[in-house]
Structure formats: structure tokens, C-alpha cells
Write a protein that holds these residues in place. Structure first.
Motif, PDB file in Angstrom:
ATOM      1  N   GLU A  18       0.816  -1.190  -0.163  1.00 51.19           N
ATOM      2  CA  GLU A  18       0.219   0.116   0.052  1.00 51.19           C
ATOM      3  C   GLU A  18       0.777   1.418   0.478  1.00 51.19           C
ATOM      4  OE1 GLU A  18      -3.843   0.152   2.270  1.00 51.19           O
ATOM      5  OE2 GLU A  18      -2.476  -1.512   3.133  1.00 51.19           O
ATOM      6  N   ALA A  19       0.545   2.135  -0.498  1.00 51.24           N
ATOM      7  CA  ALA A  19       0.793   3.410  -0.857  1.00 51.24           C
ATOM      8  C   ALA A  19       1.027   4.254   0.792  1.00 51.24           C
ATOM      9  CB  ALA A  19       0.380   4.340  -0.862  1.00 51.24           C
ATOM     10  N   LYS A  20       0.851   4.089   2.442  1.00 52.23           N
ATOM     11  CA  LYS A  20       0.898   4.382   3.061  1.00 52.23           C
ATOM     12  C   LYS A  20       2.318   3.925   3.651  1.00 52.23           C
ATOM     13  CE  LYS A  20      -1.180   4.774   8.003  1.00 52.23           C
ATOM     14  NZ  LYS A  20      -2.684   4.194   8.854  1.00 52.23           N
ATOM     15  N   GLN A  21       2.426   2.025   3.258  1.00 53.45           N
ATOM     16  CA  GLN A  21       3.453   1.184   3.906  1.00 53.45           C
ATOM     17  C   GLN A  21       4.921   1.780   3.263  1.00 53.45           C
ATOM     18  OE1 GLN A  21       1.437  -2.638   2.206  1.00 53.45           O
ATOM     19  NE2 GLN A  21       1.366  -3.269   4.399  1.00 53.45           N
ATOM     20  N   LEU A  22       4.576   1.610   1.607  1.00 52.77           N
ATOM     21  CA  LEU A  22       5.758   2.829   0.956  1.00 52.77           C
ATOM     22  C   LEU A  22       6.117   3.842   2.132  1.00 52.77           C
ATOM     23  CD1 LEU A  22       5.002   1.465  -2.849  1.00 52.77           C
ATOM     24  CD2 LEU A  22       6.599   1.435  -1.298  1.00 52.77           C
TER      25      LEU A  22
END
Length: 78
Positions: A18-22
Motif C-alpha cells: 500500500e502507498a501508506k506502507q511505502l
């Protein structure tokens, strides 16, 4: 701040994220990660994967008190 190459490398290692994880992994603001992912998608290097709502209890996001919060968007390399 991370570069687009670092985003690509992390996606290559993890498969999909997910973008948040990145953003958290690379210590980079999420709006910048979002912009890089959209650019990579436009270049044909990354793809957006929408998670199906098969675990939905109500069967419809309209009647769900959570709205679309349960739907996740993943990113992966092409």
C-alpha cells in the motif's frame, strides 16, 4: 526523501504494498509517494490493484458505516 528508484526497488522486494506502507518504510511523505506511484503507473512501470470487498458484511459500501474505508489499494510492479 525517497527517489522513484527506491520505490521501485521496495516494490520489487515486497511484491505489492500500500502507498501508506511505502511511505512509512521509506520515511517519505505519502503525497510524494502517491505522486511517484501515479507517475510510475503512467509510465507503465507500476499497477494499481484494488482489493475486492469479499469480506464485506453488508454487501454494499453505501449501507456500510465504514464507507469505503475497508477497501484497500495495493501497488505492484508490472
Amino acid at each position: 526523501m525517497a527517489s522513484m528508484i527506491e520505490v521501485r526497488d521496495l516494490l520489487a522486494l515486497q511484491g505489492r504494498m500500500e502507498a501508506k506502507q511505502l511511505s512509512l518504510s521509506l520515511h517519505t511523505p505519502q503525497p510524494l509517494i502517491d505522486a511517484m506511484l501515479e507517475r510510475m503507473e503512467a509510465m507503465g512501470r507500476a499497477q494499481r490493484i484494488q482489493e475486492d470487498a469479499d469480506g464485506c458484511l453488508t454487501g454494499s459500501c453505501k449501507s456500510c458505516p465504514e464507507g469505503k474505508a475497508c477497501l484497500k489499494e495495493w501497488w505492484a510492479l508490472r
